[in-house]
Design a protein around this motif. Structure first.
Motif, short mmCIF file in Angstrom:
data_model
loop_
_atom_site.label_atom_id
_atom_site.label_comp_id
_atom_site.label_asym_id
_atom_site.label_seq_id
_atom_site.Cartn_x
_atom_site.Cartn_y
_atom_site.Cartn_z
N ASP A 48 -10.82 -28.96 -5.24
CA ASP A 48 -10.96 -28.45 -6.46
C ASP A 48 -12.13 -28.17 -6.73
OD1 ASP A 48 -11.11 -31.02 -6.57
OD2 ASP A 48 -9.92 -31.34 -8.52
N ALA A 49 -12.52 -27.62 -8.09
CA ALA A 49 -13.90 -27.77 -8.45
C ALA A 49 -14.51 -29.05 -8.62
CB ALA A 49 -13.86 -27.01 -9.89
N ALA A 50 -13.90 -29.94 -9.31
CA ALA A 50 -14.40 -31.31 -9.13
C ALA A 50 -14.94 -31.84 -7.91
CB ALA A 50 -13.58 -32.28 -10.04
N ALA A 51 -14.14 -31.72 -6.85
CA ALA A 51 -14.47 -32.12 -5.41
C ALA A 51 -15.95 -31.52 -4.92
CB ALA A 51 -13.47 -32.05 -4.55
N LEU A 52 -15.79 -30.24 -5.07
CA LEU A 52 -16.95 -29.32 -4.71
C LEU A 52 -18.18 -29.89 -5.28
CD1 LEU A 52 -15.28 -25.80 -4.29
CD2 LEU A 52 -16.22 -27.57 -2.36
N TRP A 53 -18.17 -30.02 -6.62
CA TRP A 53 -19.33 -30.58 -7.34
C TRP A 53 -19.73 -32.02 -6.77
CZ3 TRP A 53 -22.97 -28.18 -9.79
CH2 TRP A 53 -22.59 -27.07 -10.35
N GLY A 54 -18.73 -32.75 -6.79
CA GLY A 54 -18.81 -34.20 -5.99
C GLY A 54 -19.74 -34.08 -4.66
N VAL A 55 -19.25 -33.34 -4.01
CA VAL A 55 -19.85 -33.37 -2.75
C VAL A 55 -21.19 -32.74 -2.68
CG1 VAL A 55 -19.67 -31.94 -0.19
CG2 VAL A 55 -17.61 -33.19 -1.55
N GLY A 60 -26.80 -33.61 -2.37
CA GLY A 60 -28.21 -33.25 -2.98
C GLY A 60 -29.04 -34.41 -3.15
N ALA A 61 -28.25 -35.36 -3.51
CA ALA A 61 -28.81 -36.53 -4.06
C ALA A 61 -29.83 -37.28 -2.69
CB ALA A 61 -27.90 -37.69 -4.28
N TRP A 62 -29.46 -36.82 -1.46
CA TRP A 62 -30.36 -37.09 -0.41
C TRP A 62 -31.73 -36.54 -0.53
CZ3 TRP A 62 -29.85 -40.61 3.21
CH2 TRP A 62 -28.70 -41.14 3.54
N ALA A 63 -31.93 -35.65 -1.36
CA ALA A 63 -33.18 -35.25 -1.45
C ALA A 63 -34.22 -36.10 -2.38
CB ALA A 63 -33.43 -33.71 -2.08
N LEU A 64 -33.46 -37.07 -3.05
CA LEU A 64 -34.27 -38.14 -4.14
C LEU A 64 -34.93 -39.08 -3.36
CD1 LEU A 64 -31.97 -37.93 -6.99
CD2 LEU A 64 -33.76 -36.67 -6.91
N PRO A 65 -34.46 -39.66 -2.54
CA PRO A 65 -35.24 -40.76 -1.88
C PRO A 65 -36.71 -40.31 -1.12
CG PRO A 65 -32.84 -41.28 -1.29
CD PRO A 65 -33.25 -39.86 -1.94
N PRO A 66 -36.77 -39.33 -0.41
CA PRO A 66 -38.18 -38.79 -0.02
C PRO A 66 -39.01 -38.55 -1.30
CG PRO A 66 -36.24 -37.68 1.11
CD PRO A 66 -35.74 -38.72 -0.01
N LEU A 67 -38.43 -37.72 -2.26
CA LEU A 67 -39.24 -37.34 -3.47
C LEU A 67 -40.00 -38.72 -3.93
CD1 LEU A 67 -37.49 -34.36 -4.58
CD2 LEU A 67 -39.49 -34.50 -3.43
N LEU A 68 -38.90 -39.84 -4.13
CA LEU A 68 -39.49 -40.96 -4.90
C LEU A 68 -40.29 -41.67 -4.32
CD1 LEU A 68 -35.79 -42.26 -5.93
CD2 LEU A 68 -37.92 -41.43 -7.64
N ALA A 69 -40.60 -41.40 -2.86
CA ALA A 69 -41.86 -42.11 -2.12
C ALA A 69 -42.86 -41.54 -2.45
CB ALA A 69 -41.38 -41.75 -0.37
#
Length: 132
Positions: A48-55, A60-69
């Motif tokens: 459903d729409a909520a599951a697609l947003w969650g995935v 997308g959150a995987w992009a944050l740790p390299p940027l935080l480095a």
């Protein structure tokens, strides 16, 4: 001696992020292969729409740790460690659960592509925090 190069730390976090993308791609193809092999009798997975947003938010959150480095502040280093650790743990648990459901080859892929490089990135992050 511990190297405090933020580029090496960012690359260490990019590797499990790419591994997570490869895992989910191969997982989708494995499911599709099983669906086709069953002649379409296997129950399709629908989102459903909520599951697609969650995935989308999760991967997308995987992009944050390299940027935080690259931020080079104490708070960003801790955020990188905590967020990256949560992503590695959640990916490992979800990947193993999906692998047990869809095939043991996915468990091995998840452990090699996400968990192992994720643990290396966590260790590098911890050493980076301890040295500063």
């Amino acid at each position: 001696m511990i190297d405090n190069n933020p580029v090496k730390l960012a690359v260490a976090w990019i590797i499990p992020a790419v591994g997570a993308a490869l895992f989910v791609t191969i997982q989708c193809f494995s499911f599709l292969n099983g669906y086709v092999a069953s002649g379409g009798t296997m129950e399709a997975i629908t989102f459903d729409a909520a599951a697609l947003w969650g995935v989308s938010i999760f991967y997308g959150a995987w992009a944050l740790p390299p940027l935080l480095a690259f931020a080079a502040t104490r708070a960003a280093d801790w955020a990188m460690l905590v967020l990256g650790g949560l992503l590695v743990i959640m990916s490992t648990l979800a990947g193993v659960a999906d692998g047990l459901r869809d095939g043991s080859h996915l468990v091995g892929l998840e452990l090699l592509a996400v968990t192992l490089p994720g643990m290396v990135a966590l260790i590098m992050s911890w050493r980076h925090i301890r040295s500063n």
